[in-house]
Design an enzyme around this catalytic site. Structure first.
Site, PDB file in Angstrom:
ATOM      1  N   HIS A 172       0.811  -1.213   0.000  1.00 20.43           N
ATOM      2  CA  HIS A 172       0.000   0.000   0.000  1.00 20.43           C
ATOM      3  C   HIS A 172       0.847   1.267   0.000  1.00 20.43           C
ATOM      4  CE1 HIS A 172      -2.599   2.993   2.348  1.00 20.43           C
ATOM      5  NE2 HIS A 172      -3.184   2.858   1.181  1.00 20.43           N
ATOM      6  N   HIS A 229       0.525  10.893  -1.831  1.00 20.77           N
ATOM      7  CA  HIS A 229      -0.731  10.737  -1.100  1.00 20.77           C
ATOM      8  C   HIS A 229      -1.060  11.981  -0.297  1.00 20.77           C
ATOM      9  CE1 HIS A 229      -3.772   9.372   1.699  1.00 20.77           C
ATOM     10  NE2 HIS A 229      -3.925   8.270   0.989  1.00 20.77           N
ATOM     11  N   ASP A 280      -3.704   4.352  -7.961  1.00 20.53           N
ATOM     12  CA  ASP A 280      -4.816   4.961  -7.235  1.00 20.53           C
ATOM     13  C   ASP A 280      -4.908   6.408  -7.718  1.00 20.53           C
ATOM     14  OD1 ASP A 280      -6.613   5.998  -5.449  1.00 20.53           O
ATOM     15  OD2 ASP A 280      -5.596   5.281  -3.649  1.00 20.53           O
TER      16      ASP A 280
END
Length: 273
Positions: free
Chosen positions: A5, A41, A85
């Site tokens: 992740h 992120h 993502d």
């Protein structure tokens, strides 16, 4: 698939693969013109993680290409799947198609090396908002226009917003997608989430007439949650600790039922028991 992740710095690719990941998830942020800009992120992110690691998107793609090109000194044979993502929340809905086009051009040049012995990993485009389904068409049309329809074989899709399964099915219909579908379900590791929707996704996958080929659950860092997810029949588990998932897969209860996927395992095929 053991999915590392938030792998946003090139150095983290090795780190996660060495811990047992055969897949990574990478965040992609966009600028105001819908160009993919950084693998980043930002805050907040998962508990216990540094949220701020980043690269320029194209630099990351080059590092990823090295890690997934046989014969390269940085090659990692185990790394077979990459989930991008796509942080499209910063874009207007009418920019989704453009974002797909620009993303495709970047991948074609910097990852697939214009079809000339580029990276071999399978790629999943993970989109948070079903309204952004035109991103898919922008991407696939660009690959065809640029003369590389064969790369569509390496491409899969995911809507990651935990929307109702029926609504996700409608978005794929609008996008003209049938097949190559991963369905994610989950929540940050700071919070708990039950497996109700995962079980619904697995039922759709196994129904013989659903839209889902594979199901993954995120973000799983504990052994107990890993066991629950495996018991529910998921195909992938996204984690901050690939070694935890590896340990559970080696337990007697799971060793005979599951194995870690290799490049020979088609990630778009629904597994039949």
């Amino acid at each position: 698939w053991i999915m590392g992740h938030m792998v946003n710095a090139i150095g983290q690719i090795d780190e996660f693969v060495n811990l047992g990941a055969n897949s990574i998830e990478t965040d992609v942020s966009f600028d105001s013109s819908a160009n993919p800009e950084y693998t980043y992120h930002g805050i907040p992110c998962d508990c216990g993680r540094n949220c701020k690691k980043w690269e320029n998107f194209n630099d990351f793609l080059k590092g990823l290409r090295s890690a997934t090109t046989p014969g390269n000194s940085k090659y990692k044979e185990k790394l077979v799947l990459v989930v991008f993502d796509l942080k499209t929340g910063s874009l207007y809905d009418n920019q989704a198609n453009d974002a797909g086009k620009k993303l495709a051009k970047n991948l074609l040049q910097h990852y697939w090396n214009n079809g000339n012995n580029g990276g071999r990993a399978y790629i999943v485009l993970s989109i948070p908002d079903p309204n952004h389904y035109p991103l898919i068409k922008g991407f696939t049309d660009t690959l065809k226009q640029e003369g590389h329809p064969e790369l569509l074989d390496k491409l899969g899709y995911d809507f990651s917003g935990n929307d109702a399964i029926g609504d996700v099915a409608k978005a794929y219909k609008k996008a003209g997608v049938s097949g190559h579908v991963w369905q994610s379900d989950g929540i940050t590791n700071c919070l708990l989430r039950g497996l109700t929707r995962v079980k619904e996704a697995v039922a759709n996958r196994d129904s013989g007439n659903g839209y889902i080929n594979k199901v993954y659950y995120w973000t799983v860092d504990k052994r107990a949650t890993t066991r629950d997810a495996l018991d529910a029949g998921v195909d992938g588990i996204m984690t901050n600790y690939p070694d935890v998932i590896t340990d559970v897969l080696n337990e007697a209860a799971y060793k005979s039922k599951f194995r870690v996927a290799t490049y020979e395992d088609n990630p778009w095929e629904t597994f039949k028991k």
